[in-house]
Scaffold this motif. Structure first.
Motif, PDB file in Angstrom:
ATOM      1  N   SER A 163       0.759  -1.207   0.092  1.00 43.28           N
ATOM      2  CA  SER A 163       0.069  -0.191  -0.160  1.00 43.28           C
ATOM      3  C   SER A 163       0.863   1.185   0.108  1.00 43.28           C
ATOM      4  O   SER A 163       0.167   2.236  -0.504  1.00 43.28           O
ATOM      5  CB  SER A 163      -0.859   0.139   1.199  1.00 43.28           C
ATOM      6  N   ARG A 200       2.751   1.144  -3.956  1.00 42.46           N
ATOM      7  CA  ARG A 200       1.975   1.740  -4.784  1.00 42.46           C
ATOM      8  C   ARG A 200       1.210   2.923  -4.738  1.00 42.46           C
ATOM      9  O   ARG A 200       0.900   3.123  -3.602  1.00 42.46           O
ATOM     10  CB  ARG A 200       0.675   0.463  -5.178  1.00 42.46           C
ATOM     11  N   GLY A 201       1.324   3.744  -5.733  1.00 44.61           N
ATOM     12  CA  GLY A 201       1.019   5.111  -5.791  1.00 44.61           C
ATOM     13  C   GLY A 201       2.044   6.143  -5.620  1.00 44.61           C
ATOM     14  O   GLY A 201       2.094   7.152  -6.136  1.00 44.61           O
ATOM     15  N   THR A 202       3.123   5.710  -4.583  1.00 42.32           N
ATOM     16  CA  THR A 202       4.289   6.628  -4.428  1.00 42.32           C
ATOM     17  C   THR A 202       5.430   6.166  -5.382  1.00 42.32           C
ATOM     18  O   THR A 202       6.071   6.905  -5.889  1.00 42.32           O
ATOM     19  CB  THR A 202       4.685   6.521  -3.082  1.00 42.32           C
ATOM     20  N   GLY A 206       3.277   3.656 -10.008  1.00 40.26           N
ATOM     21  CA  GLY A 206       1.835   3.800 -10.486  1.00 40.26           C
ATOM     22  C   GLY A 206       1.528   2.677 -11.641  1.00 40.26           C
ATOM     23  O   GLY A 206       2.091   2.373 -12.406  1.00 40.26           O
ATOM     24  N   GLU A 250     -11.467  10.917  -6.100  1.00 36.68           N
ATOM     25  CA  GLU A 250     -10.491   9.566  -6.139  1.00 36.68           C
ATOM     26  C   GLU A 250      -8.948  10.176  -6.620  1.00 36.68           C
ATOM     27  O   GLU A 250      -8.109   9.405  -5.756  1.00 36.68           O
ATOM     28  CB  GLU A 250     -10.859   8.788  -7.431  1.00 36.68           C
ATOM     29  N   SER A 273      -5.542   9.818  -3.659  1.00 37.43           N
ATOM     30  CA  SER A 273      -4.313   9.338  -3.863  1.00 37.43           C
ATOM     31  C   SER A 273      -3.319  10.237  -3.322  1.00 37.43           C
ATOM     32  O   SER A 273      -2.244  10.104  -2.752  1.00 37.43           O
ATOM     33  CB  SER A 273      -4.092   9.013  -5.163  1.00 37.43           C
ATOM     34  N   HIS A 276      -0.912   9.944   0.564  1.00 40.19           N
ATOM     35  CA  HIS A 276       0.580   9.958   0.049  1.00 40.19           C
ATOM     36  C   HIS A 276       1.421  11.348   0.498  1.00 40.19           C
ATOM     37  O   HIS A 276       2.307  12.022   0.016  1.00 40.19           O
ATOM     38  CB  HIS A 276       1.045   9.562  -1.117  1.00 40.19           C
ATOM     39  N   SER A 326      -4.658   9.786 -12.088  1.00 39.82           N
ATOM     40  CA  SER A 326      -4.551   9.020 -10.625  1.00 39.82           C
ATOM     41  C   SER A 326      -3.190   8.529 -10.466  1.00 39.82           C
ATOM     42  O   SER A 326      -2.654   8.440  -9.629  1.00 39.82           O
ATOM     43  CB  SER A 326      -5.782   8.452 -10.504  1.00 39.82           C
ATOM     44  N   ALA A 327      -2.920   7.792 -11.484  1.00 37.78           N
ATOM     45  CA  ALA A 327      -1.605   6.757 -11.424  1.00 37.78           C
ATOM     46  C   ALA A 327      -0.401   7.682 -11.527  1.00 37.78           C
ATOM     47  O   ALA A 327       0.444   7.262 -10.768  1.00 37.78           O
ATOM     48  CB  ALA A 327      -1.717   5.713 -12.757  1.00 37.78           C
ATOM     49  N   ASN A 374       1.276  11.233  -7.918  1.00 43.62           N
ATOM     50  CA  ASN A 374       2.557  11.265  -7.255  1.00 43.62           C
ATOM     51  C   ASN A 374       3.793  11.285  -7.767  1.00 43.62           C
ATOM     52  O   ASN A 374       4.854  10.997  -6.984  1.00 43.62           O
ATOM     53  CB  ASN A 374       2.346  10.325  -5.925  1.00 43.62           C
ATOM     54  N   PRO A 400       5.594   8.667  -9.152  1.00 46.89           N
ATOM     55  CA  PRO A 400       6.102   7.623  -8.882  1.00 46.89           C
ATOM     56  C   PRO A 400       7.404   7.385 -10.067  1.00 46.89           C
ATOM     57  O   PRO A 400       7.222   7.660 -10.891  1.00 46.89           O
ATOM     58  CB  PRO A 400       5.238   6.308  -9.152  1.00 46.89           C
TER      59      PRO A 400
END
Length: 633
Positions: free
Chosen positions: A119, A122-124, A127, A146, A150, A154, A201-202, A205, A207
């Protein structure tokens, strides 16, 4: 994860075969450079069924991705490319068994990471962009919420900052009116807008590693170019990309290295330019040959299609069960005189001359009220003719009004102004009851046939329902004898089997439910259902955009064969210019709800008159710059 005995993977150019220390075998490696952010060596994956029986879906796959590098994995549906990508980020799925000598992300073994650690990663750090945005996005909340979630999860705590970043991200991926779209739910957006929101969204952050599984499938060519520019900028800034795609123009634009997968194994790998321009493996060449374009116009894309065409041209019997076959007892219409034979390229100055307009639209206009209370015209004064035995292609960006125009042509929604005529008689102005008697004359095939099927029905039930919906003329009534009803059901089952054979489905496919069919089989079933009532016009709304290149080629060949043998008339909606040019006789180009260009397909592509059409074609050219993708095979 257990150590496996590895085998060599064929490799050329920038991915040479080198010794794999510790096993004494070989594996594909990237060129010298910084340490890999993600790495797989000799990956094998199995899935178990309800009885515990294992089926291997990935065989001895190795890859590595370094900062600032894009590695593309291409292949057909079921080739194992998505399973490979998901395994790398800990999402292989239930009932899976994974073995590899190495499987790491950011230096950590994939198998040692728990849910909480994933968790955070994923996201930081990773992506993930999926193809099916409607499933991936929360249907109960606005897309902006949404994306903001995200960011909040993060570290972005300030609400105003999150809102501003959401708007900027949506604008970066080509979303018009980003503030308005941020407040809408996924079901209120077109497929292209949903996909752009998912991409935003992906990458929210920033990534260092992005795994993109068919990220541009639902996007039109201009937005696709914009998104690819954005991903290319991220790559230039050091982001690593693992790209899963069946779109060779996308792969040619972004990839540094390409891995070609077939049957769960890598059959060819190397520098992108070498693999795409000079493929060595027969399977890679087959995939490239199946890409539709203006150069394939009037030709079949598959060996099977070409063989059947040759058999028909020589007068030989076509084997029943293959697309285009005419099984005994099947009622077939003869193609009208002059219908184009797709085996031969033709160039006509006036392709529609002398042919009646089966479906005509004049001045179609439609507006909807948005969430902000403003009325927006989504279609403005659109006119066209669809001629007997021919294909009119409608092309344009997501949100250009293509699907709304198709819905008005189908009679599903009423235009605010304008008319639709079917065989010269009013169609759009009829009441539901007045249209019911002619409903079977215009049928439709959607992009996602699964959502249009009753999942409880078998393929046979779907076709018999289309053949005889709720007591069509000639059907035995409720008071008829049991014997008469049995005879009628047997006749309907026989007709369903004949339809299935025409579209290349075997009897066992009719015994299955839609969920148990492959994507290509479901689309063939959808086409058979559309043909069941012997319609005058079939509307195909993005009917091949979700299919991989080889299945797409099979379906396009099938449509061409049906047009040749049955004289079927198509209204074909697509954002894919290559598909449109390959299949269409005439083209209507739409932008912001208006028809900006209309005419013969070759003329529109070779000598476009409108600035927007020229922009579309320049985007297509930039995405298809490799000679192997432009038809020079």
């Amino acid at each position: 994860m257990n150590t496996l005995t590895a085998t060599a993977i064929p490799s050329r150019g920038a991915a040479p075969v080198v010794p794999n220390e510790g096993t004494g075998t070989t594996t594909a490696e990237p060129p010298a450079g910084p340490p890999s952010l993600a790495r797989l060596e000799h990956l094998n994956v199995w899935f178990a069924d309800a009885h515990g029986r294992r089926r291997q879906v990935v065989h001895d796959v190795s890859l590595a991705i370094r900062p600032g590098e894009c590695v593309a994995v291409i292949g057909e549906s079921g080739s194992g490319k998505s399973v490979t990508a998901r395994t790398l980020i800990g999402l292989t799925g239930p009932n899976s068994y994974v073995e590899a000598t190495t499987a790491t992300v950011f230096g950590r073994e994939v198998g040692t990471l728990g849910d909480r650690e994933w968790s955070r990663i994923r996201g930081t750090q990773i992506g993930f962009i999926l193809q099916d945005a409607l499933v991936s996005l929360d249907p109960l909340r606005p897309v902006g919420a949404e994306i903001a979630e995200s960011l909040r999860a993060h570290g972005v705590r300030d609400r105003a900052e999150r809102a501003a970043r959401v708007e900027r991200l949506l604008a970066e991926v080509g979303v018009p009116e980003p503030r308005l779209v941020a407040g809408q739910r996924p079901d209120q957006l077109s497929g292209g807008l949903r996909q752009r929101a998912l991409i935003a969204s992906a990458i929210a952050n920033h990534p260092p590693l992005v795994v993109a599984d068919e990220p541009t499938t639902a996007l039109d060519v201009t937005v696709q170019a914009q998104v690819l520019d954005l991903l290319a900028q991220r790559k230039a800034a050091g982001t690593a990309l693992l790209l899963i795609s069946h779109d060779f123009s996308v792969v040619g634009r972004l990839a540094d290295r390409v891995l070609v997968m077939q049957g769960g194994a890598i059959v060819e790998s190397g520098a992108a330019a070498e693999v795409l321009e000079d493929p060595q493996h027969p399977y890679t060449r087959q995939l490239l040959d199946a890409v539709p374009s203006g150069h394939t116009r009037g030709e079949f894309l598959t060996e099977d299609g070409r063989a059947r065409a040759a058999a028909r041209a020589s007068g030989a019997a076509v084997v029943s069960g293959e697309p285009g076959a005419t099984p005994a007892g099947t009622s077939q219409r003869q193609a009208p005189a002059g219908v184009v034979n797709p085996v031969e390229k033709v160039a006509e100055k006036s392709p529609a001359a002398g042919r009646p307009a089966v479906l005509s639209a004049r001045g179609l206009t439609k507006s909807y009220r948005g969430p902000d209370g403003r009325d927006r015209a989504v279609v403005r004064d659109v006119s066209f003719d669809v001629h007997a035995g021919r294909t009119l292609g409608i092309v344009g960006e997501s949100g250009s009004g293509k699907s709304t125009t198709a819905s008005m042509a189908l009679g599903f929604i009423a235009p605010d102004a304008g008319t639709v005529l079917l065989d010269g008689a009013p169609w759009s102005g009829l009441s539901v009851a007045g249209r019911r008697g002619r409903r079977r004359e215009v049928t439709v095939v959607y992009q996602d046939p699964l959502s249009s099927f009753d999942p409880r029905w078998t393929g046979e039930r779907i076709l018999t329902d289309a053949l005889d919906p709720s007591g069509a003329a000639g059907a035995p009534g409720l008071l008829a004898s049991a014997r008469a009803r049995r005879v009628h059901r047997a006749e309907q089952s026989e007709r369903a089997a004949e339809l299935a054979r025409v579209v290349g489905l075997a009897p066992e496919h009719l015994a299955k439910h839609p969920l148990r069919l492959s994507g290509g089989q479901r689309q063939r079933l959808a086409i058979a259902r559309a043909l069941a009532p012997e319609p005058k016009v079939v509307v195909l709304d993005e009917a091949v955009s979700a299919l991989d290149v080889s299945v797409q080629a099979q379906v396009l060949d099938l449509l061409a064969e049906l047009q040749e043998t049955l004289g079927t008339t198509y209204l074909f909606i697509s954002h894919d210019l290559g598909v449109i040019h390959h299949l269409s006789h005439e083209i209507l180009v739409m932008k912001d709800g208006e028809a900006v260009e209309y005419g013969d397909a070759d003329r529109v592509f070779e000598d476009p008159e409108h600035d927007y059409t020229q922009t579309l074609l320049s985007s297509l050219s930039s995405l298809s710059s490799l000679t192997s993708l432009s038809g020079a095979k």
